[in-house]
Design a protein around this motif. Structure first.
Motif: not given
Lengths: 346, 411
Positions: B199-216, B224-234
């Motif tokens: 939360f309260d993060n800024l992600a800008y001018e990346n290829t992808g801003g915020l990623l939540v992944f589960d991989l094999p 899991g149980n991941v909360r993304l809130f009050n971020n600026e993603v532009r």
């Protein structure tokens, strides 16, 4: 003298000692190799009684360095045999490994350049790794927890002058390879690596048998066919598969095993791994970053040049190369072996 | 008595001068190595202001209650552009309650700061960066805790990583806040990790801003149980410069938030602006077109709750680059009106009730977002029935509990 002033002086003293906390080599470890008394002739690495030389089937590649290995088990104690992992050893056991380069690989009489001697000491609370660096005079080696980077030159078997920055690991890097779960463990002294002949001063004998005769190895099976044996990677009488798996086992398997620090990758290269996906076949990388070299899978059967495994063995860039620690140049011959192995895969 | 006083003054003065002279000098590389290798419980490894050119990784192992402290993010700069050894700048392993504060790690050959198997790790006011133009030769991860617990990342910055700037992998109990990630392939990524608040993060001018992944195929199987809130993603429209073979290499430029095969994710209160391909994408692992050999792996995203976010975008086309670009160009054909929220529509049919519905607790819920345009792209049926119908997703999930940290190095 005012109290305030005392505090100021004290404060400054603390500040200096905090910012300049230079760790003196701890007195609990001996400062020089000679103090241990392992050798009757230190510079020529001639061991004393009770310090037994040994070597391994396929050894770890370390920038073409030569290695002399010795083990000293406390009197009246013995190592417990098992067939799958490195042996449990009595407290007080010391393993000694000296890294050196012949000045000219074609002319052994010219002598050696001794680089470092690494000790693994089994203390009450577990194994400790200590790196000792040889002095320029080649008369003794001194403890250095910080490691070092030393430029060296030597002449190889083909008469070509070789040059590299030889890397002496710091104390923590030792652990980078030797940790199993939460514990430090030796790697080489396991049945499959030791099961070979050695030319002792009283004749050639299988190392495990010799250890048993010397009273330092207990519970060795009478039936020798029950004892596993890795291949010598360059021994063409072994199968290509066993040679390749043996090479990967000793060079990669210490980290890339379920208990090793590279378990984050899900790639397991120890010899016990039987699931082809887990040893890399068509397995995509997890956190390889540019270590992937734009390749999709660790191993693409039949296609060594599309396999990440090969790429990371070839590259010398510290952000790409594998193993991460202990080599700065590629093992060309080992690489060739792994390429052949992948090429032959269906 | 007067002499005594003068003497004391002199002593003080000389100590002050001495300390100034000594402190003005930078410790040598070997001194730093010694400080890291020899750190005792409770130690502070203080690295005074200055630019350091280091050849070898700094490695702290089995540290307990250790503070690695610089004089400020832009004051203490550890540069590894001439690195000869080690796959990262700083490495922390098997430790307990470690805090890294007020310094920058620059131009490492591999990861900038990797922390493994550590309970209690705080990164405060730390920057990881690769200088120059973003390049696939940059290291993979900036701040990289893996297999850790009680992870705090606060007021940090990550720039130029060829994989993820801030990457929390196979960990649990995590807070990432007040941080900035830009010009990375992935800005902030939470992978196979449990209980994370971002939360309260800024992600800008990346290829992808915020990623939540589960991989094999990983040791910690399930996030899991991941909360993304009050971020600026532009403006996360930067070209994907990840080396091939890496999963983030598949993230299309223009991705704001992406949920891949994770369960129980809550996304709310974020400002998601001008990410041209997908403000928010919810996809299964099948979209990666990779085979799954891990029989214990669950490839579907479920229980995703997207609410009270603010979406906006310029009227421009989605990316045409890569496999996803091809998909947008040839199959999805949104033109310049790309929906903000894109769902692949691939479902776990075993979950369906007898009447053929997704049970409430597994639903993808989308409600009460500003400008919430939507597309289910029906990837399972070769994109035949692309639908903007939100009625199946007009629901909400109960709020996830907040992440709480013990022993994070943040007292």
């Amino acid at each position: 003298m005012s109290k305030k002033l005392v505090y100021v002086i004290l404060g400054i003293g603390v500040l200096i000692s905090v910012s300049y906390k230079h760790i003196e080599e701890k007195p609990k470890y001996k400062n020089s190799l000679s103090e241990y008394g392992f050798f009757s002739d230190l510079a020529n690495q001639i061991p004393n009684e009770g310090v037994i030389p040994y070597n391994l089937n396929t050894p770890l590649f370390s920038d073409y360095a030569y290695k002399k290995r010795f083990i000293a088990v406390p009197d009246g104690k013995a190592i417990a045999y098992n067939d799958s992992v490195s042996f449990e050893m009595p407290v007080g056991t010391k393993i000694i490994k000296t890294f050196y380069y012949p000045l000219d690989e074609r002319k052994p009489e010219k002598g050696n350049l001794l680089m470092e001697t690494r000790l693994l000491i089994h203390e009450e609370d577990g194994w400790t790794a200590l790196p000792y660096i040889w002095n320029d005079e080649q008369t003794d080696a001194y403890l250095s927890l910080a490691g070092d980077l030393k430029p060296i030159t030597w002449v190889n078997k083909k008469g070509k002058k070789q040059k590299l920055d030889y890397l002496i690991p710091n104390k923590n890097q030792c652990k980078g390879c030797h940790i199993r779960g939460k514990e430090m463990k030796p790697i080489g002294p396991a049945a499959r690596h030791l099961n070979k002949d050695y030319n002792y001063k009283d004749g050639i004998e299988n190392q495990l048998k010799y250890w048993k005769e010397q009273g330092i190895l207990a519970n060795l099976p009478a039936d020798f066919t029950a004892i596993p044996q890795n291949a010598l990677w360059e021994d063409l009488s072994s199968t290509l598969n066993l040679r390749a798996r043996s090479w990967l086992d000793i060079n990669c398997g210490h980290c890339h095993s379920p208990q090793g620090p590279a378990n984050t990758s899900g790639l397991f290269l120890d010899i016990h791994q039987t699931d082809p996906y887990k040893f890399g076949i068509l397995k995509p990388p997890v956190a390889a970053g540019r270590g992937s070299g734009d390749r999709a899978y660790d191993i693409v059967p039949g296609k060594p040049d599309q396999s990440i495994l090969v790429y990371r063995m070839e590259e010398n860039d510290p952000g790409i190369r594998m193993p991460e620690i202990g080599r700065t140049i590629a093992h060309k011959e080992g690489l060739q072996l792994i390429k052949e192995w992948i090429k032959e895969m269906e | 008595m007067k002499i005594m006083k003068t003497l004391t003054h002199l002593l003080t003065l000389s100590l002050i001068i001495f300390s100034q002279v000594v402190l003005a000098q930078q410790p040598s590389e070997n001194m730093l190595q010694n400080m890291f290798v020899g750190a005792e419980p409770g130690d502070t490894i203080y690295i005074p202001a200055g630019e350091y050119n280091l050849n070898r990784s700094l490695w702290l192992d089995e540290g307990k209650d250790v503070l690695i402290l610089g004089d400020g993010m832009d004051e203490t700069v550890l540069s590894f552009s001439d690195q000869k050894d080690g796959a990262e700048g700083i490495k922390v392993t098997n430790s307990n309650n470690i805090r890294i504060e007020s310094l920058t790690v620059q131009d490492t050959k591999g990861d900038a700061i990797k922390v493994q198997e550590t309970d209690g790790i705080a990164f405060i006011n730390v920057k990881a960066e690769w200088t120059g133009k973003p390049d696939e030769k940059n290291g993979a991860y900036g701040l990289y805790p893996v297999m850790c617990s009680n992870v705090l990342i606060d007021q940090c910055e990550a720039v130029g990583a060829s994989d993820a700037g801030i990457y929390v992998g196979q960990s649990k109990d995590i807070i990432v806040k007040n941080s900035v990630a830009h010009h990375n392939v992935a800005g902030i990524e939470i992978e196979n990790s449990l209980n994370a608040d971002v939360f309260d993060n800024l992600a800008y001018e990346n290829t992808g801003g915020l990623l939540v992944f589960d991989l094999p195929g990983l040791v910690q199987k399930k996030g899991g149980n991941v909360r993304l809130f009050n971020n600026e993603v532009r403006d996360n429209n930067y070209k994907n410069f990840a080396p091939k073979g890496n999963i983030v290499g598949k993230v299309p430029p223009g991705t704001g938030v992406m949920i891949l095969a994770t369960n129980n994710v809550e996304i709310y209160g974020n400002k998601i602006t001008n990410n041209k391909t997908a403000g928010t994408a919810i996809i299964s692992y099948y979209m990666t077109e990779e085979p799954i050999s891990d029989t214990t792996y669950y490839p579907y995203p479920t229980a995703i709750n997207i609410h009270d976010n603010e979406y906006s975008r310029e009227r421009i086309r989605a990316t045409f680059k890569g496999r996803m670009g091809k998909l947008f160009r040839l199959k999805l054909k949104f033109g310049k009106d790309v929906p903000h929220i894109i769902y692949d529509g691939i479902i776990d049919s075993k979950l369906l009730t007898e009447s053929g519905n997704m049970p409430d607790e597994s639903k993808i819920c989308i409600r009460n977002n500003k400008n919430q345009t939507f597309a289910n792209i029906d990837a399972e049926n070769d994109f035949k029935n692309i639908s903007d119908d939100l009625s199946n997703h007009d629901c909400t999930q109960s709020p996830l509990s907040s992440a709480s940290l013990k022993n994070s190095g943040d007292e």
